[in-house]
Enzyme design. Structure first.
Site, mmCIF file in Angstrom:
data_model
loop_
_atom_site.group_PDB
_atom_site.id
_atom_site.type_symbol
_atom_site.label_atom_id
_atom_site.label_comp_id
_atom_site.label_asym_id
_atom_site.label_seq_id
_atom_site.Cartn_x
_atom_site.Cartn_y
_atom_site.Cartn_z
ATOM 1 N N GLY A 470 0.983 -1.160 -0.103
ATOM 2 C CA GLY A 470 -0.054 -0.147 0.001
ATOM 3 C C GLY A 470 0.942 1.098 -0.313
ATOM 4 N N ASN A 616 9.294 10.048 -4.610
ATOM 5 C CA ASN A 616 8.007 10.612 -5.300
ATOM 6 C C ASN A 616 6.863 11.238 -4.428
ATOM 7 O OD1 ASN A 616 4.863 10.701 -6.352
ATOM 8 N ND2 ASN A 616 4.879 8.983 -7.145
ATOM 9 N N GLY A 689 8.295 6.384 4.987
ATOM 10 C CA GLY A 689 6.837 5.620 5.898
ATOM 11 C C GLY A 689 6.665 5.606 7.122
ATOM 12 N N GLU A 690 8.040 5.251 8.382
ATOM 13 C CA GLU A 690 7.687 4.557 9.922
ATOM 14 C C GLU A 690 8.304 5.855 10.006
ATOM 15 O OE1 GLU A 690 8.846 0.104 10.161
ATOM 16 O OE2 GLU A 690 10.248 1.202 10.365
#
Ligand code: MOS
Length: 730
Positions: A470, A616, A689-690
């Site tokens: 995801g 991105n 992401g973390e």
């Protein structure tokens, strides 16, 4: 290819495709239902049967007998697999408790059987007729009791017990001190897609559709558990509906689908029932953290100590919640210690930003409390204690560290100067406060391989066992190949999540984006050399642009190179250790607290991040706002409540385990500093992401304090913990 020196200029620097906010290449498939998730695959050799898992109803003891008479006689039942009839099973490298339990039971809802029937309804009905009898053994289920007995992890080289200087002396002599204990509860991953697998056998060869973040780990561990060669196992996981660390490892759905399919002699689908997930799989372990910080009157930290007791079973991996305390702030005298409070609950393991996520929940409230004790602005306190080197190892410089810029930019954008004294701002029935916290997460690089193929007609296919949970892996890999080969992103097809593909880093530890694109970079460099060779050009001096390969005054069509392919991997050399590689950020939050009920509403969130090149900005922003939402859950809602008598997590479904919904989530702003980090990889990127989760909950806790004057040190910050201390409304 080995990354050993800081990256020089390379084709990625063109940033014609990389660095642009492209829509997800898999977006249309996902929104139209054409992205097939593990449980949905139709392309099977025969019609599938359905397996339903039976979990143990005790936390610790022995399975004395398992009466299958009624279940076996139930309509449609094809097979029931238990530890008794499954044949020899081995423990996977990444599993602590056997995925099929019995006779010994190690944790609540450990699987003891899978019932396979023609239909899901038949399997569900028959599973209810399985009759286990247990001998219950006493266990330790109370984290506080376990903490009192917790021995120090004395192992000198234990990663998370460390220090420098003389903490005790410096703390005793400090002008201003803070000594507080904070508690974070166990959390469950609560991903949208449950654990699910379809397995079938062709003679002695096993195939699986599954939902897994780390194909190579799952592949190896499934073969190991079954005692068969891994060449006989194929695992595919092209789409994953969220994992958050829960799907890093082989889990019961995959093993039981394989065993069920072998017994029933047809493909078997197993989805782990939602109410089993919290106790059957892993969770984020609870922590009890004592922070002691001493500072001189000007706010310079002279002593910092962090004791972490984490609540876990005996053979668990070590919790890393002290990690950020080793790197984030300067200070000559330091000490971190980690102890395991041993319980007989299910296994705690990785959940998004394991370590820093719970560590910053404690450290960053402590910093807020210290700032108040010093009568100092919390942003200024953090700036005062910035460091250019790893504080425990003054010879180790950070590869990049723009922490102060994150703090200053965030304070400016958020209007931090509007912050009032605690309890001083009221709008109608709401008390309004602002809080902030640091974000920190280390950067890891993991060996990653990819294959890239030219079809000779302008199309390119990328294959790697990397997963997209995801996160946007499909998109950034397509962008990387397009950039490297000078072709439009539409010409690139990315295929992921198949154990037949080259082994990648997988999705974990926020290392996936940088590592997997670096692996593809290596494969593309090799392909560029092959292409140039074929076209009679010199790869060192050729550029790939708009479908052409150009060198000097020669310009040739890439398609003229014909069908070609290359495979390579990126490995990291000593440069990994030559610089401390970390990601930084600052979170700012405005929260309102209802003066009558104590209900908290987060009103604004801002994150400013320093994480190297952003591959991105759109998918990175999505990672950030998802993480910030998760942090909101951690601050205000999420808690696996322990039944201390029977030893299990009580609220083990999505009715009892609360996570934020859209109405809970306010305006979220994300800013990425425009930076590249040439010490980490040729992509010059790190992970976000973390990072996005790290510090969020503390920023909310600090905003709630600023709103109400009530300091809660025990997450989640629910209204019952606030209401008693709130000012009496007038
Ligand atoms: Mo992450 S907790 O390594 O999926």
């Amino acid at each position: 290819m080995k990354f050993e020196h800081p990256a020089g200029a390379n084709p990625i620097d063109r940033m014609e495709v990389v660095g642009h906010p492209l829509d997800r290449v898999d977006g249309p498939l996902k929104t139209s239902g054409l992205a097939t998730y593990a449980y949905e695959h139709q392309d099977l050799p025969q019609a599938p049967a359905y397996g339903v898992i039976v979990g143990a109803g005790i936390a610790k003891g022995r399975l004395v007998s398992l009466d299958l008479t009624h279940a076996e006689a139930s309509p449609g039942v094809l097979a029931i697999v238990t530890a008794d009839n499954a044949g020899p099973l081995h423990l996977g490298r990444h599993n602590v408790a056997p995925l099929l339990g019995g006779p010994q039971i190690i944790h609540y809802h450990q699987a003891i059987a899978v019932v396979v029937a023609r239909t899901f309804e038949q399997a569900t009905a028959a599973a209810a007729l399985v009759c286990p009898r247990f001998d219950v053994e006493e266990g330790v289920f109370d984290p506080e009791a376990a903490r009192r007995d917790a021995p120090l992890n004395t192992d000198d080289d234990a990663e998370n017990s460390s220090g420098i200087g003389d903490f005790d002396k410096a703390f005793a002599e400090a002008d201003v001190t803070l000594d507080q204990t904070y508690r974070t509860p166990a959390e469950t991953h609560a991903m949208m897609e449950p654990y699910a697998s379809i397995a079938w056998w062709d003679d002695d060869a096993l195939s699986l559709w599954t939902s897994n973040q780390m194909i190579a780990w799952g592949h190896k561990d499934l073969a190991k558990t079954l005692g068969i060669p891994k060449e006989k196992v194929r695992l595919r996981s092209p789409y994953v509906g969220g994992g958050f660390g829960g799907k890093l490892f082989l889990r019961a759905d995959a093993l039981l689908a394989a065993l069920g399919a072998r017994a029933a002699k047809c493909p078997v689908k197993v989805v782990m029932q939602r109410p089993l997930i919290a106790n059957n799989t892993t969770h984020r372990p609870a922590t009890i953290q004592r922070l002691r910080i001493g500072a001189s009157k000007d706010g310079t930290i002279t002593a910092i100590g962090h004791d972490n007791w984490y609540v876990n079973i005996a053979d668990s991996s070590e919790d890393t919640s002290t990690n950020q305390t080793q790197y984030l702030y300067a200070g000559a005298n330091r000490m971190t210690r980690t102890r395991r409070a041993v319980v007989d609950l299910p296994e705690g393991n990785a959940m998004r930003a394991p370590g820093e996520a719970s560590g910053l929940m404690a450290l960053e409230i402590a910093m807020d409390e210290l700032a108040e004790a010093l009568d100092m602005d919390p942003v200024q306190l953090r700036i005062r204690n910035d460091t250019r080197v790893a504080p425990e190892d003054p010879d180790l410089a950070f590869s990049q560290r723009h922490f102060v810029e994150c703090l200053e930019k965030g304070a400016d954008l958020f209007g931090w100067d509007q912050r009032t004294a605690p309890g001083a701002r009221r709008e109608g029935d709401m008390l309004i406060g602002m809080g902030m916290a640091a974000a920190f997460r280390n950067n890891m690089n993991v060996t990653s391989a990819a294959r890239v193929m030219l079809d000779g007609k302008g199309g390119v296919t990328v294959q790697t066992d990397m997963t997209d949970i995801g996160t946007g892996s499909y998109t950034i890999l397509a962008q990387t190949a397009a950039e490297m080969l000078g072709i439009p992103v539409e010409a690139v097809k990315v295929e992921l999540g198949d154990s037949n593909f080259p082994v990648s880093a997988g999705s974990g530890g926020q290392f996936g984006a940088n590592s997997s694109t670096s692996g593809l970079y290596a494969a593309c460099m090799k392909l560029r050399a092959i292409v140039c060779d074929k076209l009679g050009l010199d790869a060192d001096h050729a550029t790939f642009d708009k479908g052409k390969v150009i060198q000097g005054n020669r310009s040739l069509d890439l398609v003229d190179a014909g069908p070609l392919e290359a495979e390579d991997k990126m490995e990291w050399g000593d440069i990994d250790d030559a610089y401390q590689q970390s990601t930084f950020g600052a979170h700012f939050v405005e929260a309102g607290v209802d003066i009558w009920t104590g209900e908290v509403r987060v009103r604004r969130m801002l994150a400013v991040c320093d994480a190297g090149r952003i591959l991105n900005p759109k998918t990175a922003r999505s990672q950030m706002i998802g993480a910030m939402t998760m942090g909101l859950g951690g601050a205000l809602m999420e808690e696996l409540a322990v039944d201390k008598a029977r030893g299990f997590f009580v609220n083990h479904d999505l009715a009892g385990y609360e996570v934020p919904v859209h109405a809970d989530v306010p305006h979220q702003q994300v800013v990425f500093l425009d930076e590249v980090d040439d010490k980490v990889s040729p992509m010059k990127a790190k992970g976000v992401g973390e990072l996005g989760l790290c510090g969020v909950a503390a920023a909310i806790a600090n905003a709630v304090y600023n709103a109400t004057g009530v300091r809660v040190r025990d997450y989640p910050i629910t209204l019952d913990k606030l209401i008693g201390g709130m000012p009496i409304p007038t």
